[in-house]
Design an enzyme around this catalytic site. Structure first.
Site, PDB file in Angstrom:
ATOM      1  N   ASP A 102      -3.903  -8.473  -7.158  1.00  0.00           N
ATOM      2  CA  ASP A 102      -3.551  -8.940  -5.823  1.00  0.00           C
ATOM      3  C   ASP A 102      -4.420 -10.151  -5.468  1.00  0.00           C
ATOM      4  O   ASP A 102      -5.290 -10.076  -4.605  1.00  0.00           O
ATOM      5  CB  ASP A 102      -3.785  -7.778  -4.840  1.00  0.00           C
ATOM      6  CG  ASP A 102      -3.488  -8.146  -3.411  1.00  0.00           C
ATOM      7  OD1 ASP A 102      -2.795  -9.156  -3.187  1.00  0.00           O
ATOM      8  OD2 ASP A 102      -3.970  -7.434  -2.512  1.00  0.00           O
TER       9      ASP A 102
ATOM     10  N   ASP B 218     -15.096 -12.235 -11.881  1.00  0.00           N
ATOM     11  CA  ASP B 218     -13.797 -12.815 -11.567  1.00  0.00           C
ATOM     12  C   ASP B 218     -12.691 -11.892 -12.085  1.00  0.00           C
ATOM     13  O   ASP B 218     -12.715 -11.440 -13.228  1.00  0.00           O
ATOM     14  CB  ASP B 218     -13.694 -14.193 -12.227  1.00  0.00           C
ATOM     15  CG  ASP B 218     -12.326 -14.812 -12.036  1.00  0.00           C
ATOM     16  OD1 ASP B 218     -11.616 -14.987 -13.042  1.00  0.00           O
ATOM     17  OD2 ASP B 218     -11.958 -15.105 -10.890  1.00  0.00           O
ATOM     18  N   GLY B 219     -11.716 -11.622 -11.209  1.00  0.00           N
ATOM     19  CA  GLY B 219     -10.670 -10.682 -11.567  1.00  0.00           C
ATOM     20  C   GLY B 219      -9.870 -11.086 -12.781  1.00  0.00           C
ATOM     21  O   GLY B 219      -9.426 -10.240 -13.567  1.00  0.00           O
TER      22      GLY B 219
ATOM     23  N   HIS C 274      -8.803  -7.920  -7.600  1.00  0.00           N
ATOM     24  CA  HIS C 274      -9.197  -8.804  -6.493  1.00  0.00           C
ATOM     25  C   HIS C 274      -9.310  -7.925  -5.252  1.00  0.00           C
ATOM     26  O   HIS C 274      -8.460  -7.944  -4.371  1.00  0.00           O
ATOM     27  CB  HIS C 274      -8.173  -9.916  -6.286  1.00  0.00           C
ATOM     28  CG  HIS C 274      -8.020 -10.838  -7.459  1.00  0.00           C
ATOM     29  ND1 HIS C 274      -7.294 -10.488  -8.585  1.00  0.00           N
ATOM     30  CD2 HIS C 274      -8.495 -12.083  -7.694  1.00  0.00           C
ATOM     31  CE1 HIS C 274      -7.330 -11.495  -9.455  1.00  0.00           C
ATOM     32  NE2 HIS C 274      -8.045 -12.464  -8.932  1.00  0.00           N
TER      33      HIS C 274
ATOM     34  N   GLU D 241     -14.779  -8.000  -7.249  1.00  0.00           N
ATOM     35  CA  GLU D 241     -14.784  -8.947  -6.135  1.00  0.00           C
ATOM     36  C   GLU D 241     -15.883  -9.973  -6.355  1.00  0.00           C
ATOM     37  O   GLU D 241     -17.047  -9.623  -6.521  1.00  0.00           O
ATOM     38  CB  GLU D 241     -14.986  -8.230  -4.800  1.00  0.00           C
ATOM     39  CG  GLU D 241     -14.960  -9.154  -3.603  1.00  0.00           C
ATOM     40  CD  GLU D 241     -13.735 -10.070  -3.567  1.00  0.00           C
ATOM     41  OE1 GLU D 241     -13.904 -11.300  -3.478  1.00  0.00           O
ATOM     42  OE2 GLU D 241     -12.596  -9.534  -3.649  1.00  0.00           O
TER      43      GLU D 241
ATOM     44  N   HIS E 274       0.814  -1.216   0.000  1.00  0.00           N
ATOM     45  CA  HIS E 274       0.000   0.000   0.000  1.00  0.00           C
ATOM     46  C   HIS E 274       0.848   1.266   0.000  1.00  0.00           C
ATOM     47  O   HIS E 274       0.422   2.291  -0.546  1.00  0.00           O
ATOM     48  CB  HIS E 274      -0.967  -0.026   1.191  1.00  0.00           C
ATOM     49  CG  HIS E 274      -2.046  -1.037   1.034  1.00  0.00           C
ATOM     50  ND1 HIS E 274      -2.651  -1.681   2.090  1.00  0.00           N
ATOM     51  CD2 HIS E 274      -2.631  -1.540  -0.088  1.00  0.00           C
ATOM     52  CE1 HIS E 274      -3.568  -2.519   1.637  1.00  0.00           C
ATOM     53  NE2 HIS E 274      -3.555  -2.460   0.321  1.00  0.00           N
TER      54      HIS E 274
ATOM     55  N   SER F  44      -7.036  -2.003  -0.317  1.00  0.00           N
ATOM     56  CA  SER F  44      -6.562  -1.259  -1.480  1.00  0.00           C
ATOM     57  C   SER F  44      -7.637  -0.410  -2.169  1.00  0.00           C
ATOM     58  O   SER F  44      -7.348   0.717  -2.577  1.00  0.00           O
ATOM     59  CB  SER F  44      -5.901  -2.208  -2.487  1.00  0.00           C
ATOM     60  OG  SER F  44      -6.733  -3.296  -2.805  1.00  0.00           O
TER      61      SER F  44
END
Length: 286
Positions: free
Chosen positions: A166, A145-146, A41, A120, A18, A102
């Site tokens: 991530d 889905d990412g 994600h 998400e 971060h 994030s």
């Protein structure tokens, strides 16, 4: 492996990730043109450090809690301070009980012309993220889905921005999926900035990932740049939890490498476990 956000919120890995995220977004703010942040994600967005998940490992106690108490040098404070200010804003009474994920950190750095797309898939985390960003015209939570969203959402209309990848690393082939998805997205948007997070457990897996990302970056037109950062808080042992974290930073701000040379040494003492931490910062070779 399972690095789901709720169990590791505020850990040393979150702190490193971060801080870099904030530095990259701060750089994007320097131009008036709008930018978009795509978080593939995203997680729940905000985490209760008194929850059973956060308390189970207590990783935040050796992560963000230590950094909040650390004395930083005059050179490092302006670089790390904006990240700490965001965390403090979620803890207005001064007691550290909440940690922003994030998407909430990114949201704090958006100007009126900027946008956030947060993906998400897990229903519970998605509901929490929607609640955290409710009625926010600049942020969109996507039930997708990412890995599917990544190539679908680039390039953004803004043509400037950052993609944070991530994943939770629950599947055995997650490193391969990360390399493949990045390569596909980068081919569509070679001028975008990308921040890829990974756990350091297998040297072969991390080296293969770095090589794949460096190859894709170098072969684009125009050729991009890549930084590899790994930070270890303790020696790796077979039965230990996560003690080393990695980031691949594609098309980093030109200032970032020098900033990290100031930031990272300052984190060695507060984040080290049983001794000082150590880091490596390099340009990976294709």
């Amino acid at each position: 492996m399972n690095y789901r956000h709720a169990f590791h919120a505020g850990s040393f890995a979150d702190v490193i990730k971060h801080i870099v995220l904030v530095r990259m977004l701060t750089y994007l703010q320097e131009k008036q043109a709008p930018f978009r942040v795509i978080d593939t994600h995203a997680g729940a967005g905000i985490y209760d450090l008194t929850s059973s998940e956060a308390q189970r490992g207590g990783e935040w106690l050796t992560g963000i809690a230590r950094l909040m108490q650390a004395r930083l040098s005059d050179k490092a404070l302006p670089l790390i301070g904006p990240y700490l200010d965001i965390v403090r804003a979620f803890n207005p009474r001064g007691e550290l009980k909440t940690y922003p994920g994030s998407p909430l950190i990114a949201r704090a750095l958006l100007r009126p012309q900027d946008r956030l797309t947060a993906c998400e898939l897990e229903p519970g985390a998605r509901k929490q993220l929607i609640d955290a960003l409710r009625r926010d015209a600049q942020a969109r939570v996507v039930d997708l889905d990412g890995w599917m969203a990544l190539p679908a959402f680039v390039p953004p209309n803004e043509r400037r921005g950052l993609v944070l990848i991530d994943p939770p690393f629950e599947a055995k082939d997650e490193f391969e999926r990360l390399a493949s998805a990045f390569t596909e997205a980068h081919a569509k948007w070679p001028t975008g900035a990308y921040l890829l997070w990974y756990p350091v457990k297998s040297r072969r897996a991390t080296d293969d990932l770095a090589r794949s990302v460096a190859t894709a970056t170098a072969s684009s037109r125009p050729a991009g740049k890549c930084l590899r950062l790994e930070f270890s808080v303790a020696p790796q042992e077979s039965d230990a939890g996560l003690v080393s974290t990695g980031l691949l930073i594609v098309n980093p701000p030109w200032t970032l490498a020098n900033e990290l040379k100031i930031i990272l040494p300052e984190l060695e003492k507060p984040l080290g476990q049983g001794g000082a931490a150590r880091f490596r910062l390099e340009t990976p070779k294709p």
